[in-house]
Design an enzyme around this catalytic site. Structure first.
Site, mmCIF file in Angstrom:
data_model
loop_
_atom_site.group_PDB
_atom_site.id
_atom_site.type_symbol
_atom_site.label_atom_id
_atom_site.label_comp_id
_atom_site.label_asym_id
_atom_site.label_seq_id
_atom_site.Cartn_x
_atom_site.Cartn_y
_atom_site.Cartn_z
ATOM 1 N N ARG A 102 -17.908 66.234 -147.762
ATOM 2 C CA ARG A 102 -16.635 66.450 -147.039
ATOM 3 C C ARG A 102 -16.212 65.210 -146.253
ATOM 4 N NH1 ARG A 102 -16.051 70.451 -150.463
ATOM 5 N NH2 ARG A 102 -17.622 72.052 -150.189
ATOM 6 N N LYS A 220 -30.430 73.436 -141.473
ATOM 7 C CA LYS A 220 -29.673 74.450 -142.213
ATOM 8 C C LYS A 220 -30.701 75.150 -143.098
ATOM 9 C CE LYS A 220 -25.999 74.730 -145.763
ATOM 10 N NZ LYS A 220 -24.853 74.024 -146.378
ATOM 11 N N GLU A 224 -26.617 78.648 -148.387
ATOM 12 C CA GLU A 224 -26.070 77.895 -149.515
ATOM 13 C C GLU A 224 -27.165 77.166 -150.288
ATOM 14 O OE1 GLU A 224 -22.837 75.563 -147.736
ATOM 15 O OE2 GLU A 224 -21.501 77.282 -147.981
ATOM 16 N N ARG A 257 -29.010 76.083 -137.272
ATOM 17 C CA ARG A 257 -27.628 76.529 -137.540
ATOM 18 C C ARG A 257 -27.572 78.020 -137.868
ATOM 19 N NH1 ARG A 257 -24.890 74.032 -141.871
ATOM 20 N NH2 ARG A 257 -22.963 73.555 -140.796
ATOM 21 N N ARG A 270 -18.449 88.479 -145.223
ATOM 22 C CA ARG A 270 -19.092 87.191 -144.915
ATOM 23 C C ARG A 270 -19.018 86.833 -143.434
ATOM 24 N NH1 ARG A 270 -17.722 81.294 -147.700
ATOM 25 N NH2 ARG A 270 -18.351 80.053 -145.904
ATOM 26 N N LYS A 294 -20.684 77.400 -135.893
ATOM 27 C CA LYS A 294 -19.311 76.920 -136.065
ATOM 28 C C LYS A 294 -18.381 77.689 -135.129
ATOM 29 C CE LYS A 294 -20.092 75.512 -140.820
ATOM 30 N NZ LYS A 294 -19.642 75.390 -142.208
ATOM 31 N N ASP A 299 -15.537 79.478 -141.858
ATOM 32 C CA ASP A 299 -15.903 78.116 -142.248
ATOM 33 C C ASP A 299 -14.801 77.103 -141.964
ATOM 34 O OD1 ASP A 299 -17.253 76.009 -143.304
ATOM 35 O OD2 ASP A 299 -16.858 76.493 -145.396
ATOM 36 N N GLU A 321 -20.443 74.080 -133.058
ATOM 37 C CA GLU A 321 -20.270 73.027 -134.067
ATOM 38 C C GLU A 321 -18.794 72.990 -134.436
ATOM 39 O OE1 GLU A 321 -23.140 72.817 -137.429
ATOM 40 O OE2 GLU A 321 -21.373 72.793 -138.712
ATOM 41 N N GLU A 327 -12.018 69.057 -143.606
ATOM 42 C CA GLU A 327 -12.307 69.680 -144.904
ATOM 43 C C GLU A 327 -11.184 70.607 -145.357
ATOM 44 O OE1 GLU A 327 -16.032 71.788 -144.952
ATOM 45 O OE2 GLU A 327 -15.632 72.693 -146.894
ATOM 46 N N HIS A 455 -8.763 81.059 -146.321
ATOM 47 C CA HIS A 455 -9.565 80.634 -147.478
ATOM 48 C C HIS A 455 -8.816 80.789 -148.802
ATOM 49 C CE1 HIS A 455 -13.151 79.135 -149.258
ATOM 50 N NE2 HIS A 455 -13.895 79.341 -148.189
HETATM 51 C C1 GCV Z 1 -22.737 70.844 -145.528
HETATM 52 C C2 GCV Z 1 -19.114 74.619 -146.033
HETATM 53 C C3 GCV Z 1 -18.839 73.293 -146.676
HETATM 54 C C4 GCV Z 1 -20.131 72.647 -147.168
HETATM 55 C C5 GCV Z 1 -21.063 72.491 -145.952
HETATM 56 C C6 GCV Z 1 -21.294 73.889 -145.381
HETATM 57 C C7 GCV Z 1 -22.156 73.839 -144.136
HETATM 58 O O1 GCV Z 1 -19.558 75.530 -146.977
HETATM 59 O O2 GCV Z 1 -17.942 73.461 -147.724
HETATM 60 O O3 GCV Z 1 -19.831 71.414 -147.714
HETATM 61 O O4 GCV Z 1 -22.276 71.888 -146.323
HETATM 62 O O5 GCV Z 1 -20.061 74.460 -145.018
HETATM 63 O O6 GCV Z 1 -21.568 73.779 -143.060
HETATM 64 O O7 GCV Z 1 -23.361 73.841 -144.239
#
Ligand code: GCV
Length: 607
Positions: A102, A220, A224, A257, A270, A294, A299, A321, A327, A455
């Site tokens: 990003r 993290k 994901e 995180r 989500r 966050k 997101d 955060e 992004e 989104h």
């Molecule tokens: C670093 C979103 C972003 C990802 C990022 C993720 C995160 O999904 O698209 O690129 O990955 O957040 O904050 O871990």
């Protein structure tokens, strides 16, 4: 020793601020250094890096305070100021191959395949951070390579740490939770396994031997696709505490995180999953663990309601955060000043609930550092708000413009400018630029996600609209249709107590307010509610008419930014004027695309 370090920093500061005004690489650091500044140490001042400025005298308890005070004097401050947060940290999502997740301003300033560090560049970066009080930086992506913990990379982290230290900046790294296994050194990364615990203890010792003031780890985990304690049937607390124990003897911290979805609570709305995963663990974390969340529960959308995890974790240290890199806000192409978004967050989450602030950096090797000249303002604003979250967006914008675009020559022009009645009798260049900046995020919200739609972004790269987006091979939570739920009956995500119940995760009065469409603020209407197309909004327009109105309003705003920028042409150096103008033209094109694509698609249901 400290005195020497600050002296070096101040000397470099003098060199930096005499740099050419037309140098495309320069940031907001361009004032003439006043010649007669007096610096004084006062041990009776509060025990932090704050400063007091009276005329040309800067007083502070620490050498760092003097450095910060010096920059404050340059931007015209008087009086006393102290940092609100101890932790004011940039998070770089930089990969060790030099790419940036990003990132929209070129490659990483830290990493490349040659493992070469450009000392001059890092020094400039350090100065820019110090000038706004940023005092920590995480050097690599949260999607972390296990290699970060090998000797070669630790040596590089040390090299960067040595450059940043005189500027009061600590280094941190993101770690891959599975490292002991991924590096082939152990068969498991189970946080309760004694060998694993010892592995991390040894690793911490190795890092601190190289970097005695190392800050700690950002993690993290089980998010994901990243490894984490769930892989071994353990909890986030087990994982975070194991790392915290390894760092504790050296004074290090773990920033763990809460951005998790699709693991333990797969299938749940989500935006609710972080609270579902963490709420029961409140009170179980070590005192050197900080939960980093966050600002919103999804997101980094252009507008989200605040993340209710900040309400739920009452005994756990927390950090917010924020995302400086854009992004979901037009990336390197759109002018979107983010201070108003962050201030909005602070209007819901009391700054005192947090122990620190992290910002996902927008910095890269591009000559202008951030891809878009105005994106520098977001780096600047992040630092200023981490120092003092009560500053207004307007003040920050004005400060940045003043330091970035006006030198004596331009100020002279500025007087002419006011007289020339180009824009209006009463407006100066600074106030016109401030007006663009302060309106810019709301414009993005209008053309990207009016009324809380969210989104609707294209898959993977998150630039541009894709309202019909659905791909069976992707998680449903990545698909726009999951979020807008448009059909002939209406549009929006029902998160009320009649829907997924996400409103229940909020404290009062928000839980009740958000639960009913009649009390829910319109800015979040379709975030929390699925409503019929002919629903009456506050303006008297139907929902469908209101959507059209707002998409158009967003586009009109960008047209107005272009008009103002055009009028400001004589007062800005040609290179930057042209570069920003190109970006604004692209922004207009993108805003129109958002409007036309979304109205076209949603119109097929509404009309
Ligand atoms: C670093 C979103 C972003 C990802 C990022 C993720 C995160 O999904 O698209 O690129 O990955 O957040 O904050 O871990």
């Amino acid at each position: 020793m400290n005195k020497l370090k600050t002296f070096i920093a101040l000397f470099v500061l003098c060199l930096a601020i005499t740099a050419s005004a037309e140098d495309g690489s320069r940031l907001w650091l361009r004032h003439e250094m006043p010649k007669d500044i007096t610096l004084k140490i006062d041990p009776t001042m509060p025990d932090d890096d704050g400063y007091r400025i009276s005329g040309r005298t800067v007083t502070a308890r620490t050498e760092m305070g003097l450095l910060y005070g010096r920059y404050a004097l340059l931007r015209g401050e008087q009086g006393e100021s102290h940092p609100y947060y101890k932790l004011r940290i940039l998070n770089h999502w930089d990969n060790i191959d030099g790419s940036i997740e990003r990132g929209y301003a070129g490659k990483s300033i830290f990493w490349n395949n040659r493992l070469e560090i450009d000392h001059n560049l890092i020094e400039k970066y350090a100065e820019a951070n110090a000038s706004v009080g940023i005092n920590g930086t995480v050097l690599n992506n949260v999607n972390a390579s296990p290699k970060m913990l090998t000797r070669a990379y630790i040596n590089k982290v040390k090299e960067v740490a040595d450059i940043l230290r005189p500027w009061g900046i600590k280094v941190y790294i993101s770690v891959n939770f599975g490292s002991p296994k991924a590096l082939g050194e152990l068969k498991t990364a189970d946080p309760l396994n004694p060998q694993v615990r010892r592995w991390w203890q040894k690793k911490a010792k190795e890092i601190y031997a190289a970097i005695p003031d190392f800050g700690g780890f950002l993690v993290k985990a089980n998010s994901e696709g990243q490894p984490g304690p769930f892989d071994y049937g353990r909890t986030h607390a087990d994982g975070a505490n194991m790392l915290a124990d390894a760092l504790k003897p050296f004074g290090g911290i773990v920033m763990w995180r809460s951005f998790v979805y699709g693991a333990k609570h797969k299938g749940e709305d989500r935006v609710m999953q972080a609270v579902s995963e963490f709420a029961d663990l409140d009170g179980q974390f070590r005192d050197n663990v900080i939960l980093q969340s966050k600002n919103g529960p999804l997101d980094f959308q252009p507008r989200e309601p605040y993340a209710p995890i900040f309400d739920q974790m009452k005994q756990t240290k927390q950090m917010a955060e924020l995302q400086i890199t854009q992004e979901y806000l037009g990336q390197g192409d759109h002018l979107a000043f983010l201070a108003p978004m962050w201030k909005e967050f602070f209007s819901f989450v009391e700054p005192s609930r947090l122990v620190g602030i992290a910002g996902v950096a927008n910095i890269g090797l591009d000559t202008n550092w951030c891809g878009h000249h105005f994106a520098q303002a977001n780096w600047y604003a992040f630092g200023r708000l981490a120092w003092n979250p009560t500053l207004s967006s307007k003040q920050i914008a004005e400060e940045w413009i003043d330091q970035t675009f006006t030198d004596d020559r331009l100020k002279m022009k500025d007087e002419r400018y006011e007289k020339s009645n180009h824009i209006s009798h009463s407006s100066s260049f600074i106030s016109q630029m401030t007006s663009i900046m302060l309106r810019s995020r709301e414009a993005c919200v209008d053309y990207m996600m009016p009324l809380g739609l969210h989104h609707i972004f294209k898959f993977d790269h998150h630039m541009g609209p894709e309202p019909d987006g659905f791909k069976a091979e992707y998680p449903l939570e990545w698909c726009p249709i999951y979020y807008h739920k448009a059909d002939s009956a209406g549009i929006g995500f029902d998160r009320s107590s009649r829907g997924t119940g996400a409103t229940r995760q909020y404290r009062e009065p928000y839980s009740t307010l958000y639960d009913s469409p009649t009390t829910c603020p319109e800015r979040y209407l379709l975030w929390f509610h699925h409503l019929p197309w002919d629903y009456r909004t506050l303006s008297g327009r139907t929902l469908w008419e209101e959507m059209q109105y707002r998409y158009n309003r967003g586009v009109n705003e960008v047209e107005d930014f272009i008009r103002i920028w055009q009028e400001a042409r004589p007062y800005i150096d040609e290179q930057r004027w042209q570069e920003v103008d190109n970006k604004l033209q692209k922004q207009l094109h993108d805003a129109q695309e958002w409007r036309d694509t979304c109205l076209g698609y949603f119109g097929s249901f509404a009309i």
